[in-house]
Design an enzyme around this catalytic site. Sequence first.
Site, PDB file in Angstrom:
ATOM      1  N   THR A 240       0.860  -0.903   0.159  1.00  0.00           N
ATOM      2  CA  THR A 240      -0.282  -0.050   0.274  1.00  0.00           C
ATOM      3  C   THR A 240       0.651   1.320  -0.141  1.00  0.00           C
ATOM      4  OG1 THR A 240      -1.877  -1.277   1.392  1.00  0.00           O
ATOM      5  CG2 THR A 240      -2.191   1.360   1.206  1.00  0.00           C
TER       6      THR A 240
ATOM      7  N   LYS B  96       7.318   1.474  11.507  1.00  0.00           N
ATOM      8  CA  LYS B  96       7.453   1.867  12.976  1.00  0.00           C
ATOM      9  C   LYS B  96       8.331   0.708  13.796  1.00  0.00           C
ATOM     10  CE  LYS B  96       3.397   1.491  11.098  1.00  0.00           C
ATOM     11  NZ  LYS B  96       1.844   1.372  11.699  1.00  0.00           N
TER      12      LYS B  96
ATOM     13  N   GLU C 136       9.433  10.193   9.436  1.00  0.00           N
ATOM     14  CA  GLU C 136       8.092  11.189   9.461  1.00  0.00           C
ATOM     15  C   GLU C 136       6.793  10.481   9.143  1.00  0.00           C
ATOM     16  OE1 GLU C 136       7.674  14.279  10.570  1.00  0.00           O
ATOM     17  OE2 GLU C 136       6.448  13.823  10.888  1.00  0.00           O
TER      18      GLU C 136
ATOM     19  N   GLY D 104       1.033   9.249  10.133  1.00  0.00           N
ATOM     20  CA  GLY D 104       0.903   9.577   8.952  1.00  0.00           C
ATOM     21  C   GLY D 104       1.428   9.814   7.814  1.00  0.00           C
TER      22      GLY D 104
ATOM     23  N   GLY E 152      -7.182  -0.058   3.411  1.00  0.00           N
ATOM     24  CA  GLY E 152      -5.747   0.590   3.002  1.00  0.00           C
ATOM     25  C   GLY E 152      -4.746   0.572   4.882  1.00  0.00           C
TER      26      GLY E 152
ATOM     27  N   GLU F 207      -3.161  -3.167   9.766  1.00  0.00           N
ATOM     28  CA  GLU F 207      -1.685  -4.430   9.941  1.00  0.00           C
ATOM     29  C   GLU F 207      -1.746  -4.747   8.622  1.00  0.00           C
ATOM     30  OE1 GLU F 207       2.103  -2.304  10.656  1.00  0.00           O
ATOM     31  OE2 GLU F 207      -0.200  -0.743  10.486  1.00  0.00           O
TER      32      GLU F 207
ATOM     33  N   ASP G 241       0.563  -1.675  17.766  1.00  0.00           N
ATOM     34  CA  ASP G 241       0.864  -0.838  16.360  1.00  0.00           C
ATOM     35  C   ASP G 241       1.339   0.907  17.276  1.00  0.00           C
ATOM     36  OD1 ASP G 241       1.041   0.706  13.515  1.00  0.00           O
ATOM     37  OD2 ASP G 241      -0.490   1.681  14.219  1.00  0.00           O
TER      38      ASP G 241
ATOM     39  N   LYS H 252       4.379   3.515  18.151  1.00  0.00           N
ATOM     40  CA  LYS H 252       4.222   4.511  18.196  1.00  0.00           C
ATOM     41  C   LYS H 252       4.350   5.930  19.286  1.00  0.00           C
ATOM     42  CE  LYS H 252       1.616   4.045  13.893  1.00  0.00           C
ATOM     43  NZ  LYS H 252       0.042   4.146  13.204  1.00  0.00           N
TER      44      LYS H 252
ATOM     45  N   GLY I 167      -3.009   5.129   5.087  1.00  0.00           N
ATOM     46  CA  GLY I 167      -3.744   4.951   4.440  1.00  0.00           C
ATOM     47  C   GLY I 167      -2.875   5.291   3.286  1.00  0.00           C
TER      48      GLY I 167
HETATM   49  N1  HSE Z   1      -1.828   0.550  10.852  1.00  0.00           N
HETATM   50  C1  HSE Z   1      -2.038   1.610  11.314  1.00  0.00           C
HETATM   51  C2  HSE Z   1      -2.933   2.082  11.545  1.00  0.00           C
HETATM   52  C3  HSE Z   1      -1.521   2.277  10.013  1.00  0.00           C
HETATM   53  O1  HSE Z   1      -4.015   2.058  10.982  1.00  0.00           O
HETATM   54  O2  HSE Z   1      -2.525   3.216  12.330  1.00  0.00           O
HETATM   55  C4  HSE Z   1      -0.792   3.927   9.873  1.00  0.00           C
HETATM   56  O3  HSE Z   1       0.153   3.838  10.903  1.00  0.00           O
END
Ligand code: HSE
Length: 411
Positions: free
Chosen positions: A10, A100, A124, A129, A182, A185, A196, A200, A298
Amino acid sequence: MQIAIMGFGTIGSGVAELLLKNNKSIVAKSGQASMEIKYILDIRDFDNHALRDCFTKNFDDIVNDPSVRVVVECMGGLEPAFTYVSSCLAAGKDVVTSNKELVAEKGYELLEIAKKNNVNFLFEASVGGGIPIIRPISSCLAANEIEEIAGILNGTTNFILTKMFTEQTSFEDALAQAQQNGYAERNPAADIEGHDAARKICILASLCFGKHIYPGSVETVGITGITAEDVAYAADWGGTIKLIGRAKKLNDEKICATVGPCLIQAHSQLANVNDVFNAILVRGDAIGDVVFYGRGAGKFPTASAVVADVIDCARHSTKRKLFGWGAPEDGYVLDAELQNSSLYVRADTDDYVAAFNAVNRAFDQPQILHREGEPKSEIAFVTPVLREKEARAAIAALPMRMKTILRVLDY
Ligand code: HSE
């Protein structure tokens, strides 16, 4: 300038499309004569793709080609991403990543390799995102001592919570929509179970507080325990429930870091952040609270951040950007129960009056909550702000069966 992209999923395909679509303005902003994709590394075949001549399955084509100045890593996961990224940095190439997991687990090591080889390692796109957050923290807010950073850091779970509790979509349907869009993960458990967001918050906390923080030191809870009952009680309290990643200084030396569903006030700047949107609140001693908001996942929002990093590398092709954090330190992240918190509790009881009296004896002015259709066997309340360890011990001693315990935030 020649660019290689590793991983054509993606994000990688979004990076290629954006580099082609906006090529004229990207070249103008880069200070280079051209910005061209030379290689795309992927194990799959793309024989009918417009960029078919760029595809390779051999990483050596990229690392051994001195004309490739910037390598974009969008493969995800730790290996082979770590081996490939460290080899590219060691070969004198700038690397940009959206990964990440790689930055949260290996960021310090990779920044050191970049420093040693006088190249850039930029990420970044790894948090929020398309939201600019890494640069603002390291540059625009550099004059501040950061006291706390917190936010809605996962688009998939925020999308699911929004669909479930404002549109009554089932969890499964909301997740399927997030996957189609999209956002999720490859293994959506990483989103749903909070990993996730934990990665971050590690990246943000490392940047804010200056030492590498590993995901293993972050208390991590996902969204599967949140029920419609909890959302109804949160509304009675005057707010809502969001999955929040937080890192906070406990004193001059130590921090705590958590990911979990929290109650936030309806007037909070984080409360109306819905769907795939993320918002990140930074609390600095000079600026106060500042919030960054935008699409947190996305294809094109994330590609936007990746390509901006590529342009930055092109602009700094001979000079490394001073940017990053120091080594990890044992014991730097303290048990989250050492912080002072207010807690939301929902429990089942066989005797509401006895439970009500026990809550009032245990806490000074607890706030008892109600919801429509509340059964007599259920009690919900919010404690005053207390040392969390003691508050949790007092809750455990109450004569009731615990269903949900969540932190209540003050922003
Ligand atoms: N799977 C992650 C989310 C993608 O939904 O935030 C972006 O880091």
